[in-house]
Design an enzyme around this catalytic site. Structure first.
Site, PDB file in Angstrom:
ATOM      1  CE  LYS B  98      -4.306  -1.735   0.007  1.00  0.00           C
ATOM      2  NZ  LYS B  98      -5.013  -1.222  -1.096  1.00  0.00           N
ATOM      3  CD  GLU B 120     -10.130   4.529   0.296  1.00  0.00           C
ATOM      4  OE1 GLU B 120     -10.000   5.588   0.273  1.00  0.00           O
ATOM      5  OE2 GLU B 120      -9.527   3.549  -0.315  1.00  0.00           O
ATOM      6  CB  SER B 387       0.052  -8.026  -1.516  1.00  0.00           C
ATOM      7  OG  SER B 387      -0.874  -8.620  -0.921  1.00  0.00           O
TER       8      SER B 387
END
Lengths: 268, 405
Positions: B98, B120, B387
């Site tokens: 991220k 968000e 990830s």
């Protein structure tokens, strides 16, 4: 001439401003809506704006979000809303009805099928919050074929270039959003609204309505001095919410506020 | 529709954000101009040497890039087929991919003179990655998070608050990620003058799907070089999990024109696609419009968005990035789904065989790799995007094992 244009012309000849109340269809229960529409007409509504419930009303504040949630408890669908309009039309062929909602429930039905069904039910106009003119070419063409006016919003952030594009695509009237924000917020600046209206009128001969932040007779009167239509939503939906447990009390409570707005506007 | 061979996969989206029939700009009028400003800034700075140098330096010294690829030899032996390589995004600062995106968008926010950041978050990973870069750049930060997610991700809520972010609980709708996104949009429309909205995935209105992809594509660019150096060959298949789809597009994008590389995106089948309790719009949904773009959605017959289910909060989203929708339709990528049970089994397998605890999201990719590898030869290569790391999922996994931490 569409019912919406006819209504604006009639009001103009009487030197009056249109008053457009908004309620969410099926809030707090499906049976409430049609009698409420008639009560609003009696209280002075010029045009009725009916919200189509959606699970994710991104442009709406908490008041209308909750109205959507109350309607969705009863699974009120776009088809149900069209049935309500049809029922309303059986007694009232004069008052224009505009649907307001989001694109996805329409996409599911399909533009063509929706436009046919809406026209057949007696819908006169459509505000689809999340489809800008850039994405709406085909949609507008299909609506046009069925004489449904596509009402588009102009925002405080809209550039002159965008205002022109919006006005070129719009039918019925242009809806000017009074401030940057969501429905139900309260920070109306009438001078800024008037300036925006002048800007919009350079690009169109259509009537221009103003919504967002009109909550009482005083704000309705002030906006009514500069706009062709005053659109009021959250303030009415607040009353629906307050009487959600006593459905019989809803129509009188909404009509009372609406009538007070109407008479304040008629003093202009 | 053109066949796969005729498509230049670097040519999308078009100038208004369309990937074939998907993507686009479906927002309220107030946001049209701010989105256009954002598009212009993004197009300008992605050509700006100084900006790109600053981004590269941050990715190297703050995030810790390049992340390695790792040959999971024991896992490969146990599966008894293709060789499994892992792209180690779990080793990034904040523990997931991220941050590649939040670093990029925050630098853009700073260039655009915005002083306030909103985001968000579902599981909290994107919220943490946003709060992290906001702290570093001294920007005010507000993170919207569904009330249901706040209750199940307490540790990440505390991390965000430690980092100086305000975490706002969202009580509307289903009180999960989609509602947090609605609320962030409402904030943005209200405070658009000074606020930059950092969307965490490759969804939303144009330019977000393209911009987030471009910031995440560093994953695939690195992996494409690394695998050729380390394994001496291109991979035969790529596997990544798909919620919104940012880690997947980040890995896939630099390989899209390599037509010999098979591509698999893995959605969350939750309790099973047949139960309806899942989060697999590409496998079991249909096209519609939500959150500013046209894409595959989980919806009912009336077009209402329905609640999703996955053991992994990061995959618990009813939509998916529009580029994935398009890649599915043109056949360049295949989208499959694995259940909660399969993902949990893969979580335990990787932990035991390689000493790497994966995030539950990434465990979905591992679970599909475990099905795929045995059907392939031992000299073939499957490259899996790991990830994120699994630390954040300790409570969830323990609870499923009947243990209270």
């Amino acid at each position: 001439m569409s019912r919406i244009s006819g209504r604006f012309q009639q009001l103009k000849s009487e030197n009056r401003t249109a008053l457009i109340p908004f309620v969410t269809a099926g809030d707090p229960a499906p049976g409430v809506t049609v009698p409420l529409m008639h009560a609003m007409v009696e209280a002075g509504a010029s045009i009725i704006e009916l919200g189509v419930p959606f699970s994710d009303p991104m442009a709406d504040g908490p008041v209308i979000q909750k109205a959507n949630e109350r309607a969705l408890i009863h699974k009120v669908s776009l088809r149900d809303v069209l049935a309500m309009v049809k029922e309303f039309r059986s007694q009232d062929q004069e008052t224009p009805v505009i649907l307001m909602g989001y694109l996805n429930p329409i996409e599911v039905v399909g533009y063509q099928v929706f436009a046919e069904a809406a026209a057949e039910a007696g819908v006169d106009g459509l505000i689809t919050v999340d489809i800008p003119p850039e994405e709406a070419e085909e949609f507008c063409r299909i609506l046009g074929k069925h004489d449904i006016d596509p009402v588009f919003l102009v925002a405080p952030t809209s550039t002159p270039e965008r205002i022109k594009r919006i006005c070129d695509a719009a039918g019925g009237f242009v809806y000017s959003v009074s401030f940057k924000g969501i429905t139900g917020a309260a920070k109306l600046d009438v001078d800024a609204v008037a300036t925006k209206l002048e800007e919009i009128r350079q690009h169109t001969d259509l009537p221009v309505g103003v919504g967002f932040g009109i909550k009482d007779p005083a704000t309705a009167q002030a906006v009514g001095r500069v706009a062709d239509a005053v659109i009021v939503g959250s303030a009415l939906v607040n009353r629906v919410e307050a009487f959600a447990d006593q459905p019989d009390a809803i129509a009188p409570a909404v009509a009372e506020l609406l009538a007070a707005m109407r008479s304040a506007m008629d003093e202009n | 529709m053109p066949t796969e061979e005729q498509i230049d996969f670097n040519s999308v989206p078009d100038e208004r954000g369309h990937f074939g029939p998907y993507g686009g700009l479906f927002v309220a009028e107030t946001l049209m101009e701010p989105l256009d400003e954002l598009r212009q800034a993004y197009e300008k700075y992605m050509q700006d040497e100084t900006f790109l140098a600053e981004l590269d330096a941050d990715l190297a010294h703050y995030v810790g890039r390049p992340s390695p690829i790792y040959h999971a030899e024991r896992l490969s032996r146990e599966l008894g087929g293709a060789q499994i390589y892992l792209k180690r995004e779990d080793l990034n600062h904040t523990g997931a991919h991220k941050v590649n995106n939040t670093i990029g968008q925050a630098l853009l926010a700073k260039r655009m003179g915005k002083t306030r950041i909103i985001a968000e978050t579902g599981a909290g990973q994107h919220g943490v990655a946003t709060a992290t870069v906001a702290a570093r750049l001294g920007l005010e930060c507000v993170v919207y998070m569904g009330a249901v997610d706040i209750a199940r991700q307490e540790a990440n809520v505390y991390r965000m608050r430690l980092l100086g972010a305000e975490v706002v609980g969202v009580e509307s709708g289903s009180k999960t990620l989609k509602d947090a996104l609605n609320e962030a949009m409402r904030d943005w429309v209200t405070n658009v003058d000074n606020t930059f909205y950092i969307i965490g995935t490759v969804a939303g209105p144009h330019p977000y799907p393209a911009m987030v992809r471009d910031f995440q594509a560093v994953i695939g660019r690195e992996a494409r070089e690394q695998i050729q150096q380390q394994a001496g060959a291109m991979p035969d298949a790529l596997v990544a999990c798909v919620g919104g789809g940012s880690n997947a597009i980040g890995l896939f994008y630099p390989f899209l024109n390599d037509s010999d590389v098979a591509i698999y995106g893995v959605e969350a089948a939750g309790d099973g696609l047949e139960t309806g309790n899942h989060a697999a719009p590409l496998c079991a949904g249909r096209p519609g419009v939500l959150h500013g773009n046209r894409t595959y959605l989980m919806e009912d017959q009336d077009g209402q968005i329905i609640e999703t289910h996955s053991v992994s909060a990061g995959l618990d989203y009813p939509g998916v990035g529009p580029e994935h929708a398009w890649l599915k339709d043109v056949g360049r990528a295949q989208y499959v789904a694995v259940t909660d049970q399969e993902a949990l089994a893969a979580f335990h397998t990787l932990t035991r065989t390689e000493g790497i605890i994966p995030a539950l999201e990434s465990s979905h990719a591992l679970a599909y790799a475990a099905k795929l590898a045995p059907t392939m030869n031992k000299d073939q290569i499957v490259l899996v995007n790991l990830s994120g790391r699994g630390d954040k999922d300790m409570h969830t996994v323990a609870a499923l094992d009947g243990i209270e931490l």
